[in-house]
Design a protein around this motif. Structure first.
Motif, PDB file in Angstrom:
ATOM      1  N   THR A   8       1.170  -0.844  -0.057  1.00 58.02           N
ATOM      2  CA  THR A   8       0.238   0.076   0.332  1.00 58.02           C
ATOM      3  C   THR A   8       1.007   1.065   0.710  1.00 58.02           C
ATOM      4  O   THR A   8       0.114   2.111  -1.157  1.00 58.02           O
ATOM      5  CB  THR A   8      -1.060  -0.002   1.948  1.00 58.02           C
ATOM      6  OG1 THR A   8      -1.744  -1.431   1.268  1.00 58.02           O
ATOM      7  CG2 THR A   8      -2.078   1.623   1.006  1.00 58.02           C
ATOM      8  N   SER A   9       2.380   1.298   0.434  1.00 58.07           N
ATOM      9  CA  SER A   9       2.875   3.012   0.780  1.00 58.07           C
ATOM     10  C   SER A   9       3.417   2.804  -0.122  1.00 58.07           C
ATOM     11  O   SER A   9       3.643   4.042  -0.657  1.00 58.07           O
ATOM     12  CB  SER A   9       3.516   2.366   2.398  1.00 58.07           C
ATOM     13  OG  SER A   9       4.762   1.224   2.144  1.00 58.07           O
ATOM     14  N   GLU A  10       4.026   1.169  -0.954  1.00 57.93           N
ATOM     15  CA  GLU A  10       4.549   2.004  -2.252  1.00 57.93           C
ATOM     16  C   GLU A  10       3.537   2.635  -2.974  1.00 57.93           C
ATOM     17  O   GLU A  10       3.948   3.491  -4.039  1.00 57.93           O
ATOM     18  CB  GLU A  10       5.299   0.582  -2.937  1.00 57.93           C
ATOM     19  CG  GLU A  10       6.266  -0.023  -2.033  1.00 57.93           C
ATOM     20  CD  GLU A  10       6.871  -1.433  -2.272  1.00 57.93           C
ATOM     21  OE1 GLU A  10       8.117  -1.236  -2.534  1.00 57.93           O
ATOM     22  OE2 GLU A  10       6.016  -2.108  -2.712  1.00 57.93           O
TER      23      GLU A  10
END
Lengths: 199, 101
Positions: free
Chosen positions: B41-43
């Motif tokens: 998700t963060s990427e």
């Protein structure tokens, strides 16, 4: 009394007053939408894991992609309308401004179908935190679209565009200022699209 | 209203506007395709925001003419961006303080 420096630039700022005015207004708009984006981040941080992704999956990515392309097209037709005035091609200006208006209308119609689709499935702003911020952000953006359309319509109809005959430079500056506002509305959507629909 | 020099300069601008339009359309498709990548998700957030920032820079730089705009406007915007980050990070400090990060 006539507003000063709306055709000729001021010596100290190097700008016409209307352009400086719209940029200061856009700065306040950055803070308005920035505050809501900030709210989105904190609501997402505080939400249960997967909650935002779950509700985001209810939205239609194909419709939003089409809307993004429509808004980008409206931005390019707006800048072409201004360039047409600079080229002394008034009929082309009317054509491009008409296309911009049409694109804005298509955007709103698609948004209408998106909203009613949600209501049909009993999804409202009160359904979840994600839906609350989704309707707030896209609703505020939609109001900006309607505001832009009202000014566009005025500059497109003879009542507003007759200024071209008597004060062409002043009219071109008005269209440029409207264009700056419209590109900002496009710019906000460029961030809303991935944040709400894709993440 | 415009001199011959102005007209040729505007015609050059129109070519740039059309190229920017093409780039924005391609980047929109890239944004959608990138959301299907199997990444964390963060990427995904990082990638989507990078693409959105490139698109926003193109709109601001070329359609809003910021690339050749007066310093007065650039300073107004830099000040706004600074206040925007203050607005963003003040609650973040409060949030991290609450959850003892």
């Amino acid at each position: 009394m006539e507003v000063p420096y709306i055709v000729k630039e001021r010596e100290d700022t190097g700008l016409i007053n209307s352009k400086l005015g719209i940029w200061v207004f856009l700065a306040s708009e950055i803070m308005l939408f920035g505050g809501l984006f900030s709210a989105y981040i904190f609501l997402r941080l505080a939400a249960a894991p997967g909650d935002f992704a779950h509700w985001s999956a209810e939205l239609s990515v194909p419709l939003a992609t089409v809307n993004t392309l429509v808004l980008i097209s409206s931005s390019v037709s707006m800048v072409m309308a201004w360039a047409s005035l600079k080229l002394n091609a008034f009929p082309k200006y009317r054509m491009y401004m008409g296309i911009t208006l049409l694109c804005a209308l298509i955007f709103l119609v698609i948004k209408y179908f998106e909203y009613t689709g949600k209501f049909h499935h009993d999804i409202y702003p009160s359904s979840s935190t994600f839906m609350a911020i989704y309707f707030t952000l896209t609703g505020l953006h939609g109001i900006h679209i309607i505001g832009g359309m009202i000014v566009m319509l005025y500059f497109w109809l003879p009542v507003g565009s007759k200024m071209w005959d008597s004060q062409p430079e002043h009219f071109a500056n008005r269209v440029e200022v409207l264009g700056l506002y419209w590109h900002f509305v496009d710019l906000v959507w460029i961030f809303l699209f991935p944040v709400l629909y894709l993440l | 209203m415009s001199s011959d020099h102005d007209i040729s300069s505007i015609q050059d601008h129109i070519r740039v506007y059309l190229m920017v339009f093409g780039a924005l359309a391609v980047l929109t498709i890239v944004t959608v395709l990138a959301s299907y990548l199997e990444i964390s998700t963060s990427e995904g957030i990082f990638l989507a925001l990078i693409i959105a920032s490139i698109k926003a820079s193109l709109v601001a730089g070329y359609f809003m003419h910021l690339i050749s705009e007066r310093n007065t406007i650039i300073w107004i915007l830099l000040l706004t961006v600074m206040f925007f980050f203050v607005m963003l990070f003040l609650p973040l400090i409060s949030y991290t303080d609450q959850v003892h990060i």
